[in-house]
Motif scaffolding. Structure first.
Motif, mmCIF file in Angstrom:
data_model
loop_
_atom_site.group_PDB
_atom_site.id
_atom_site.type_symbol
_atom_site.label_atom_id
_atom_site.label_comp_id
_atom_site.label_asym_id
_atom_site.label_seq_id
_atom_site.Cartn_x
_atom_site.Cartn_y
_atom_site.Cartn_z
ATOM 1 N N MET A 119 132.561 5.232 58.460
ATOM 2 C CA MET A 119 132.093 6.414 59.191
ATOM 3 C C MET A 119 130.578 6.592 59.081
ATOM 4 S SD MET A 119 134.807 7.590 60.520
ATOM 5 C CE MET A 119 136.555 7.504 60.293
ATOM 6 N N LYS A 120 129.997 6.001 58.074
ATOM 7 C CA LYS A 120 128.559 6.130 57.851
ATOM 8 C C LYS A 120 127.758 5.677 59.071
ATOM 9 C CE LYS A 120 126.024 5.881 53.666
ATOM 10 N NZ LYS A 120 125.941 5.325 52.345
ATOM 11 N N LYS A 121 128.265 4.673 59.782
ATOM 12 C CA LYS A 121 127.556 4.133 60.939
ATOM 13 C C LYS A 121 127.364 5.180 62.036
ATOM 14 C CE LYS A 121 131.669 2.400 63.249
ATOM 15 N NZ LYS A 121 132.550 1.303 63.411
ATOM 16 N N TYR A 122 128.263 6.142 62.129
ATOM 17 C CA TYR A 122 128.153 7.169 63.164
ATOM 18 C C TYR A 122 126.917 8.053 62.982
ATOM 19 C CZ TYR A 122 132.912 6.065 64.558
ATOM 20 O OH TYR A 122 134.047 5.421 64.984
ATOM 21 N N PHE A 123 126.385 8.080 61.770
ATOM 22 C CA PHE A 123 125.291 9.000 61.472
ATOM 23 C C PHE A 123 123.983 8.299 61.123
ATOM 24 C CE2 PHE A 123 129.353 10.977 60.490
ATOM 25 C CZ PHE A 123 129.312 12.003 61.425
ATOM 26 N N ALA A 124 123.955 6.983 61.225
ATOM 27 C CA ALA A 124 122.741 6.233 60.921
ATOM 28 C C ALA A 124 121.629 6.630 61.900
ATOM 29 C CB ALA A 124 123.010 4.734 61.004
ATOM 30 N N GLY A 125 120.481 6.882 61.369
ATOM 31 C CA GLY A 125 119.318 7.166 62.206
ATOM 32 C C GLY A 125 119.121 8.621 62.594
ATOM 33 N N PHE A 126 120.031 9.499 62.240
ATOM 34 C CA PHE A 126 119.854 10.911 62.561
ATOM 35 C C PHE A 126 119.095 11.614 61.440
ATOM 36 C CE2 PHE A 126 123.854 10.267 65.042
ATOM 37 C CZ PHE A 126 123.335 10.583 66.289
ATOM 38 N N ALA A 127 118.015 12.274 61.802
ATOM 39 C CA ALA A 127 117.345 13.137 60.832
ATOM 40 C C ALA A 127 118.253 14.351 60.644
ATOM 41 C CB ALA A 127 115.988 13.568 61.365
ATOM 42 N N GLY A 128 118.208 14.953 59.487
ATOM 43 C CA GLY A 128 119.004 16.155 59.266
ATOM 44 C C GLY A 128 120.466 15.876 58.971
ATOM 45 N N VAL A 129 120.780 14.622 58.624
ATOM 46 C CA VAL A 129 122.154 14.274 58.259
ATOM 47 C C VAL A 129 122.096 13.433 56.996
ATOM 48 C CG1 VAL A 129 124.282 13.097 58.920
ATOM 49 C CG2 VAL A 129 122.917 14.251 60.673
ATOM 50 N N THR A 130 122.861 13.829 55.991
ATOM 51 C CA THR A 130 123.002 13.039 54.779
ATOM 52 C C THR A 130 124.481 12.727 54.611
ATOM 53 O OG1 THR A 130 121.155 14.242 53.762
ATOM 54 C CG2 THR A 130 122.566 12.960 52.293
ATOM 55 N N VAL A 131 124.803 11.449 54.442
ATOM 56 C CA VAL A 131 126.196 11.016 54.305
ATOM 57 C C VAL A 131 126.447 10.612 52.855
ATOM 58 C CG1 VAL A 131 127.953 9.388 55.076
ATOM 59 C CG2 VAL A 131 126.249 10.219 56.696
ATOM 60 N N PHE A 132 127.540 11.107 52.323
ATOM 61 C CA PHE A 132 127.966 10.763 50.968
ATOM 62 C C PHE A 132 129.295 10.041 51.061
ATOM 63 C CE2 PHE A 132 125.577 14.722 50.803
ATOM 64 C CZ PHE A 132 124.647 14.464 49.816
ATOM 65 N N ASP A 133 129.381 8.845 50.459
ATOM 66 C CA ASP A 133 130.648 8.113 50.454
ATOM 67 C C ASP A 133 131.629 8.761 49.492
ATOM 68 O OD1 ASP A 133 129.832 6.188 52.279
ATOM 69 O OD2 ASP A 133 128.933 4.958 50.716
ATOM 70 N N TYR A 134 131.166 9.022 48.307
ATOM 71 C CA TYR A 134 132.013 9.607 47.276
ATOM 72 C C TYR A 134 131.177 10.607 46.508
ATOM 73 C CZ TYR A 134 134.440 10.308 42.904
ATOM 74 O OH TYR A 134 135.053 10.887 41.831
ATOM 75 N N VAL A 135 131.757 11.737 46.199
ATOM 76 C CA VAL A 135 131.070 12.703 45.343
ATOM 77 C C VAL A 135 132.012 13.120 44.225
ATOM 78 C CG1 VAL A 135 129.467 13.592 47.079
ATOM 79 C CG2 VAL A 135 131.676 14.653 46.846
ATOM 80 N N SER A 136 131.453 13.272 43.048
ATOM 81 C CA SER A 136 132.228 13.743 41.907
ATOM 82 C C SER A 136 132.524 15.231 42.080
ATOM 83 C CB SER A 136 131.417 13.526 40.620
ATOM 84 O OG SER A 136 130.272 14.384 40.643
ATOM 85 N N GLN A 137 133.368 15.774 41.240
ATOM 86 C CA GLN A 137 133.647 17.210 41.290
ATOM 87 C C GLN A 137 132.374 18.007 41.051
ATOM 88 O OE1 GLN A 137 137.016 17.554 38.502
ATOM 89 N NE2 GLN A 137 138.128 18.451 40.233
ATOM 90 N N HIS A 138 131.545 17.524 40.148
ATOM 91 C CA HIS A 138 130.282 18.196 39.847
ATOM 92 C C HIS A 138 129.382 18.217 41.085
ATOM 93 C CE1 HIS A 138 126.166 18.590 38.249
ATOM 94 N NE2 HIS A 138 126.740 19.427 37.410
ATOM 95 N N ASP A 139 129.280 17.085 41.753
ATOM 96 C CA ASP A 139 128.450 17.015 42.962
ATOM 97 C C ASP A 139 129.052 17.836 44.104
ATOM 98 O OD1 ASP A 139 126.357 15.484 41.953
ATOM 99 O OD2 ASP A 139 127.334 13.591 42.454
ATOM 100 N N MET A 140 130.390 17.861 44.199
ATOM 101 C CA MET A 140 131.021 18.677 45.235
ATOM 102 C C MET A 140 130.705 20.150 45.006
ATOM 103 S SD MET A 140 132.577 18.905 48.048
ATOM 104 C CE MET A 140 133.304 17.329 48.370
ATOM 105 N N ALA A 141 130.717 20.579 43.763
ATOM 106 C CA ALA A 141 130.358 21.968 43.459
ATOM 107 C C ALA A 141 128.914 22.243 43.871
ATOM 108 C CB ALA A 141 130.559 22.248 41.967
ATOM 109 N N ALA A 142 128.031 21.285 43.629
ATOM 110 C CA ALA A 142 126.630 21.455 44.021
ATOM 111 C C ALA A 142 126.488 21.512 45.542
ATOM 112 C CB ALA A 142 125.777 20.322 43.447
ATOM 113 N N LEU A 143 127.242 20.676 46.263
ATOM 114 C CA LEU A 143 127.216 20.714 47.725
ATOM 115 C C LEU A 143 127.730 22.058 48.246
ATOM 116 C CD1 LEU A 143 128.452 17.124 48.671
ATOM 117 C CD2 LEU A 143 126.168 18.081 49.063
ATOM 118 N N CYS A 144 128.787 22.564 47.634
ATOM 119 C CA CYS A 144 129.323 23.873 48.037
ATOM 120 C C CYS A 144 128.316 24.982 47.758
ATOM 121 C CB CYS A 144 130.637 24.153 47.314
ATOM 122 S SG CYS A 144 132.023 23.162 47.905
ATOM 123 N N HIS A 145 127.616 24.863 46.675
ATOM 124 C CA HIS A 145 126.568 25.847 46.352
ATOM 125 C C HIS A 145 125.448 25.793 47.395
ATOM 126 C CE1 HIS A 145 124.046 28.425 43.928
ATOM 127 N NE2 HIS A 145 123.079 27.542 44.050
#
Length: 184
Positions: free
Chosen positions: A60-86
Motif C-alpha cells: 500500500m505504501k506505493k499509493y502514497f509515494a511522492g505526496f507531501a503531507g503523507v507519512t506511511v507507517f508499515d508497523y507501529v508499536s503500541q507506544h507509537d500508536m498511542a503517540a499517533l493518537c495523541h
C-alpha cells in the motif's frame, strides 16, 4: 520511537488525520485516498495524513509515494500508536469495536467507513455517530470518493480539544462494556 520526529515537528496550521484501515478490504480505501490526493493537491497543504498500513499491507505504501503531507507507517508499536493518537485530530477508520473505543480515548473526531459486508461494523459506526456525532460514510455509494474528499475538506483547520482523561479507567470501562455486550 518512530513517531517522535512527527510530534516534534507538528505544524499547528495543519489538521492531522490518522488513517487506519487494517487489512480487510483495505486496498479500495487506500486507493480512494490516493485518488483524492491526486485530484486535490490542496489536501497535502491543509492536512497531514498519518497512514498506518500494517504489516499485512506493505504494498500500500506505493499509493502514497511522492505526496507531501503523507507519512506511511508499515508497523507501529503500541507506544507509537498511542503517540499517533495523541498527535491526530481526526481518524479515518473502519468500525471495529476496540479500534473505535481506543481512538475515542484520545478525543479524536472519527470518520468511520464500516466494512460493507458486516452488520456489526455498521451498528458500531451508527452508535458512535449517535453518541459522539462522528461521521459515518458508506463506501458502496457511487460518489464515495467525492463524499470522503468533501468530508475531509470540511474539517480543514479542525483541531481536537485538549483532553486528559484517566486513560486506564477508560480502557477498563470499555472492556467491561464489551464483555457485558458479549455475555448478555
Amino acid at each position: 520511537p518512530i513517531v517522535q520526529k512527527h510530534i516534534d515537528s507538528k505544524d499547528p496550521k495543519k489538521t492531522y488525520i490518522l488513517v487506519l484501515w487494517g487489512s480487510l478490504g483495505a486496498r479500495s480505501i487506500y486507493e480512494t485516498l490516493s485518488d483524492m490526493l491526486i485530484r486535490n493537491a490542496r489536501l497535502s497543504q491543509d492536512f497531514h495524513f498519518l497512514v498506518v498500513g500494517g504489516i499485512a499491507n506493505p504494498e500500500m505504501k506505493k499509493y502514497f509515494a511522492g505526496f507531501a503531507g503523507v507519512t506511511v507507517f508499515d508497523y507501529v508499536s503500541q507506544h507509537d500508536m498511542a503517540a499517533l493518537c495523541h498527535l491526530a485530530d481526526i481518524a479515518i477508520t473502519r468500525a471495529g469495536t476496540t479500534s473505535l473505543a481506543e481512538l475515542k480515548l484520545y478525543n479524536i473526531k472519527l470518520i468511520i467507513i464500516p466494512i460493507p459486508w458486516t452488520h456489526d461494523q455498521k451498528d458500531n459506526a451508527l452508535r458512535y455517530h449517535k453518541h459522539y456525532e462522528d461521521i459515518v460514510l458508506d463506501q458502496k455509494k457511487h460518489n464515495f470518493t467525492s463524499t470522503l474528499d468533501f468530508t475531509v475538506q470540511q474539517h480543514k483547520g479542525f483541531h481536537k480539544k485538549p483532553y486528559n482523561p484517566d486513560i486506564m479507567s477508560g480502557i477498563i470501562h470499555t472492556k467491561h462494556l464489551i464483555a457485558k455486550a458479549i455475555f448478555s
